[in-house]
Design a protein around this motif. Sequence first.
Motif, PDB file in Angstrom:
ATOM      1  N   ALA A 279     -18.784  16.517 -82.915  1.00  0.00           N
ATOM      2  CA  ALA A 279     -19.358  15.292 -83.472  1.00  0.00           C
ATOM      3  C   ALA A 279     -19.824  14.342 -82.383  1.00  0.00           C
ATOM      4  CB  ALA A 279     -18.340  14.598 -84.375  1.00  0.00           C
ATOM      5  N   SER A 280     -19.364  14.570 -81.161  1.00  0.00           N
ATOM      6  CA  SER A 280     -19.787  13.771 -80.011  1.00  0.00           C
ATOM      7  C   SER A 280     -20.876  14.481 -79.207  1.00  0.00           C
ATOM      8  CB  SER A 280     -18.587  13.495 -79.095  1.00  0.00           C
ATOM      9  OG  SER A 280     -17.552  12.867 -79.805  1.00  0.00           O
ATOM     10  N   GLY A 281     -21.363  15.599 -79.730  1.00  0.00           N
ATOM     11  CA  GLY A 281     -22.380  16.362 -79.008  1.00  0.00           C
ATOM     12  C   GLY A 281     -21.831  17.043 -77.780  1.00  0.00           C
ATOM     13  N   THR A 282     -20.565  17.393 -77.809  1.00  0.00           N
ATOM     14  CA  THR A 282     -19.903  18.029 -76.672  1.00  0.00           C
ATOM     15  C   THR A 282     -19.644  19.500 -76.999  1.00  0.00           C
ATOM     16  OG1 THR A 282     -18.807  15.928 -76.189  1.00  0.00           O
ATOM     17  CG2 THR A 282     -17.954  17.894 -75.084  1.00  0.00           C
ATOM     18  N   ALA A 283     -20.226  20.387 -76.216  1.00  0.00           N
ATOM     19  CA  ALA A 283     -20.019  21.816 -76.420  1.00  0.00           C
ATOM     20  C   ALA A 283     -18.563  22.182 -76.164  1.00  0.00           C
ATOM     21  CB  ALA A 283     -20.934  22.619 -75.492  1.00  0.00           C
ATOM     22  N   VAL A 284     -18.094  23.246 -76.816  1.00  0.00           N
ATOM     23  CA  VAL A 284     -16.674  23.602 -76.785  1.00  0.00           C
ATOM     24  C   VAL A 284     -16.472  25.031 -76.280  1.00  0.00           C
ATOM     25  CG1 VAL A 284     -14.582  23.872 -78.179  1.00  0.00           C
ATOM     26  CG2 VAL A 284     -16.218  22.054 -78.730  1.00  0.00           C
ATOM     27  N   ILE A 285     -15.557  25.186 -75.355  1.00  0.00           N
ATOM     28  CA  ILE A 285     -15.096  26.513 -74.935  1.00  0.00           C
ATOM     29  C   ILE A 285     -13.739  26.706 -75.590  1.00  0.00           C
ATOM     30  CG2 ILE A 285     -14.814  28.090 -72.997  1.00  0.00           C
ATOM     31  CD1 ILE A 285     -17.490  26.554 -72.992  1.00  0.00           C
ATOM     32  N   ILE A 286     -13.564  27.765 -76.370  1.00  0.00           N
ATOM     33  CA  ILE A 286     -12.398  27.879 -77.242  1.00  0.00           C
ATOM     34  C   ILE A 286     -11.779  29.269 -77.179  1.00  0.00           C
ATOM     35  CG2 ILE A 286     -13.764  28.596 -79.253  1.00  0.00           C
ATOM     36  CD1 ILE A 286     -12.002  26.787 -80.996  1.00  0.00           C
ATOM     37  N   SER A 287     -10.469  29.330 -77.387  1.00  0.00           N
ATOM     38  CA  SER A 287      -9.767  30.610 -77.473  1.00  0.00           C
ATOM     39  C   SER A 287     -10.054  31.271 -78.819  1.00  0.00           C
ATOM     40  CB  SER A 287      -8.256  30.404 -77.336  1.00  0.00           C
ATOM     41  OG  SER A 287      -7.928  29.793 -76.117  1.00  0.00           O
ATOM     42  N   PRO A 288     -10.132  32.590 -78.866  1.00  0.00           N
ATOM     43  CA  PRO A 288     -10.439  33.271 -80.133  1.00  0.00           C
ATOM     44  C   PRO A 288      -9.353  33.139 -81.190  1.00  0.00           C
ATOM     45  CG  PRO A 288      -9.920  34.860 -78.408  1.00  0.00           C
ATOM     46  CD  PRO A 288     -10.020  33.537 -77.745  1.00  0.00           C
ATOM     47  N   VAL A 289      -8.124  32.763 -80.796  1.00  0.00           N
ATOM     48  CA  VAL A 289      -7.032  32.643 -81.766  1.00  0.00           C
ATOM     49  C   VAL A 289      -7.046  31.315 -82.516  1.00  0.00           C
ATOM     50  CG1 VAL A 289      -5.517  34.239 -80.555  1.00  0.00           C
ATOM     51  CG2 VAL A 289      -5.439  31.814 -79.980  1.00  0.00           C
ATOM     52  N   ALA A 290      -7.935  30.390 -82.150  1.00  0.00           N
ATOM     53  CA  ALA A 290      -8.075  29.137 -82.898  1.00  0.00           C
ATOM     54  C   ALA A 290      -8.907  29.393 -84.142  1.00  0.00           C
ATOM     55  CB  ALA A 290      -8.727  28.067 -82.031  1.00  0.00           C
ATOM     56  N   GLY A 291      -8.508  28.784 -85.265  1.00  0.00           N
ATOM     57  CA  GLY A 291      -9.225  29.007 -86.516  1.00  0.00           C
ATOM     58  C   GLY A 291     -10.681  28.574 -86.465  1.00  0.00           C
ATOM     59  N   ALA A 292     -10.978  27.548 -85.660  1.00  0.00           N
ATOM     60  CA  ALA A 292     -12.353  27.046 -85.563  1.00  0.00           C
ATOM     61  C   ALA A 292     -13.269  28.007 -84.810  1.00  0.00           C
ATOM     62  CB  ALA A 292     -12.360  25.684 -84.870  1.00  0.00           C
ATOM     63  N   ALA A 293     -12.690  28.950 -84.061  1.00  0.00           N
ATOM     64  CA  ALA A 293     -13.479  29.920 -83.304  1.00  0.00           C
ATOM     65  C   ALA A 293     -14.226  30.847 -84.251  1.00  0.00           C
ATOM     66  CB  ALA A 293     -12.571  30.736 -82.387  1.00  0.00           C
ATOM     67  N   ASN A 294     -15.493  31.103 -83.938  1.00  0.00           N
ATOM     68  CA  ASN A 294     -16.356  31.967 -84.754  1.00  0.00           C
ATOM     69  C   ASN A 294     -16.579  31.414 -86.155  1.00  0.00           C
ATOM     70  OD1 ASN A 294     -16.576  34.055 -82.695  1.00  0.00           O
ATOM     71  ND2 ASN A 294     -14.439  34.524 -83.178  1.00  0.00           N
ATOM     72  N   ASP A 295     -16.380  30.114 -86.293  1.00  0.00           N
ATOM     73  CA  ASP A 295     -16.611  29.430 -87.561  1.00  0.00           C
ATOM     74  C   ASP A 295     -17.355  28.138 -87.237  1.00  0.00           C
ATOM     75  OD1 ASP A 295     -16.472  28.370 -90.148  1.00  0.00           O
ATOM     76  OD2 ASP A 295     -14.540  29.294 -90.535  1.00  0.00           O
ATOM     77  N   LEU A 296     -16.640  27.105 -86.869  1.00  0.00           N
ATOM     78  CA  LEU A 296     -17.291  25.897 -86.369  1.00  0.00           C
ATOM     79  C   LEU A 296     -17.901  26.143 -84.989  1.00  0.00           C
ATOM     80  CD1 LEU A 296     -17.921  22.847 -86.233  1.00  0.00           C
ATOM     81  CD2 LEU A 296     -15.566  22.486 -85.466  1.00  0.00           C
ATOM     82  N   ILE A 297     -17.169  26.816 -84.118  1.00  0.00           N
ATOM     83  CA  ILE A 297     -17.675  27.125 -82.780  1.00  0.00           C
ATOM     84  C   ILE A 297     -18.278  28.526 -82.788  1.00  0.00           C
ATOM     85  CG2 ILE A 297     -17.138  27.258 -80.323  1.00  0.00           C
ATOM     86  CD1 ILE A 297     -16.767  24.464 -81.681  1.00  0.00           C
ATOM     87  N   VAL A 298     -19.592  28.566 -82.605  1.00  0.00           N
ATOM     88  CA  VAL A 298     -20.339  29.821 -82.642  1.00  0.00           C
ATOM     89  C   VAL A 298     -20.692  30.229 -81.212  1.00  0.00           C
ATOM     90  CG1 VAL A 298     -22.354  31.022 -83.579  1.00  0.00           C
ATOM     91  CG2 VAL A 298     -21.286  29.149 -84.882  1.00  0.00           C
ATOM     92  N   HIS A 299     -20.217  31.389 -80.808  1.00  0.00           N
ATOM     93  CA  HIS A 299     -20.407  31.849 -79.434  1.00  0.00           C
ATOM     94  C   HIS A 299     -21.891  31.893 -79.071  1.00  0.00           C
ATOM     95  CE1 HIS A 299     -19.155  33.984 -75.770  1.00  0.00           C
ATOM     96  NE2 HIS A 299     -20.237  34.736 -75.932  1.00  0.00           N
ATOM     97  N   GLY A 300     -22.242  31.215 -77.994  1.00  0.00           N
ATOM     98  CA  GLY A 300     -23.616  31.226 -77.516  1.00  0.00           C
ATOM     99  C   GLY A 300     -24.530  30.235 -78.208  1.00  0.00           C
ATOM    100  N   GLU A 301     -23.984  29.419 -79.127  1.00  0.00           N
ATOM    101  CA  GLU A 301     -24.805  28.429 -79.828  1.00  0.00           C
ATOM    102  C   GLU A 301     -24.358  26.996 -79.550  1.00  0.00           C
ATOM    103  OE1 GLU A 301     -25.788  29.025 -83.918  1.00  0.00           O
ATOM    104  OE2 GLU A 301     -25.897  31.205 -83.711  1.00  0.00           O
ATOM    105  N   ASN A 302     -23.082  26.718 -79.779  1.00  0.00           N
ATOM    106  CA  ASN A 302     -22.568  25.378 -79.472  1.00  0.00           C
ATOM    107  C   ASN A 302     -21.334  25.440 -78.582  1.00  0.00           C
ATOM    108  OD1 ASN A 302     -20.845  26.421 -81.410  1.00  0.00           O
ATOM    109  ND2 ASN A 302     -20.629  24.501 -82.549  1.00  0.00           N
ATOM    110  N   GLY A 303     -21.149  26.584 -77.958  1.00  0.00           N
ATOM    111  CA  GLY A 303     -20.017  26.791 -77.063  1.00  0.00           C
ATOM    112  C   GLY A 303     -19.792  28.266 -76.835  1.00  0.00           C
ATOM    113  N   TYR A 304     -18.606  28.593 -76.355  1.00  0.00           N
ATOM    114  CA  TYR A 304     -18.240  29.991 -76.125  1.00  0.00           C
ATOM    115  C   TYR A 304     -16.848  30.254 -76.681  1.00  0.00           C
ATOM    116  CZ  TYR A 304     -22.115  30.195 -72.762  1.00  0.00           C
ATOM    117  OH  TYR A 304     -23.349  30.166 -72.171  1.00  0.00           O
ATOM    118  N   VAL A 305     -16.677  31.439 -77.251  1.00  0.00           N
ATOM    119  CA  VAL A 305     -15.364  31.912 -77.696  1.00  0.00           C
ATOM    120  C   VAL A 305     -14.938  32.980 -76.694  1.00  0.00           C
ATOM    121  CG1 VAL A 305     -14.054  32.974 -79.571  1.00  0.00           C
ATOM    122  CG2 VAL A 305     -15.998  31.473 -80.098  1.00  0.00           C
ATOM    123  N   LEU A 306     -13.912  32.665 -75.893  1.00  0.00           N
ATOM    124  CA  LEU A 306     -13.554  33.518 -74.762  1.00  0.00           C
ATOM    125  C   LEU A 306     -12.067  33.846 -74.750  1.00  0.00           C
ATOM    126  CD1 LEU A 306     -15.516  31.612 -71.950  1.00  0.00           C
ATOM    127  CD2 LEU A 306     -16.281  33.654 -73.192  1.00  0.00           C
TER     128      LEU A 306
END
Length: 366
Positions: A279-306
């Motif tokens: 919501a602040s326009g800040t891209a997110v690098i996230i662990s795959p075990v977080a529920g928001a990964a591959n849902d709110l955070i889309v790898h290669g679009e608004n951050g990375y799921v690593l």
Amino acid sequence: MTSKKINVVYLTQVPGPYRERMHEILANEASIFYSVIYCAKLEPNRDWELTYGDYNKYFLAGKSKTFRHNNPSVWKLMNKLKPDALIISAFKPTMLYAIIWCLLNGGKIIVYNDGTLESERNFSKIQKFIRKIVFKKAHAFVAPGKGSMDLYRSYEVPEQKMFRSCLCIDNSKFINTDLDQREYHIMFAGQIVQRKMPLFFVEVAKQIKRLIPELKILIVGDGDQREEMLSELIKNKLDYTFAGFVDQDVLPSLYSKAKLFLFPTLNDPWGVVANEACASGTAVIISPVAGAANDLIVHGENGYVLSTDPKLWAEHIVNLLKDEELLSTFSKNALKIVQKFNHHQSANGIMESIEYALPQLALKRS
């Protein structure tokens, strides 16, 4: 003559700032009488001061000493409210008492669970058995995202019984500052505890600094690993600012001070900090075990799921920080994607589950 409203009770552990607006929206639904029962006002790890929304609410206790929430007094309150439908958001003893009340009095049971296959992987046989029994008795199921729906599927819950009610924040409260005006390169926000991997964050920062010597870090939060984390930052001569624990009204201004938000975790059913960053326009690098990964955070679009490999995170972060055009695209995508995660969608998912459990309500609203 007006028809009787459907009586709906939402039973949960404690208030959360990201749910107050949703409760208000549901309280304004003309076809239902909506109440929220809280097991307590606060849990042991929470000290925030909330501004409660305008809706019918009950507290069974003040600050709870444990997370167990064993409140037999809920039975008396259920007798008073007499819900046609009960929504539970956990499987504590308090919720089980209320479920038994529904089974004895004809109330419909709706399960809201933000757990995922990963977050519930190590649950005991008893915990899984309780879920299996409750799921068999439930009339509808609500999930914040794909991860929880996959969990329901593992218990053989039919697709038509599942409804989505996202976890969200008030996106309008967060500030989007131009990336070139942001003072910090990376940010950590949350409880500084082992599960949130603060020392992993420091290891990633160490590797980034080798390629970006001017690296500046913002730390927001508190917890039992605070001193160890800060000691490691100092030992490795990393340039950081420690904001500590901040109130909800201060938090929105902090995310827009950093170019990237790092969200490592060992286990997180969702992680609304990811919503706050987006919501602040800040891209997110996230662990795959977080529920928001591959849902709110889309790898290669608004951050990375690593996967949690410090070298892998550092490589992606350095490349992103050095590619201003790509970082700007990620920032814009973060703002765009998070708009779908809002309180009206959240409330609508709850209403759809109620209408499914009580078809007469759907007929009244059509």
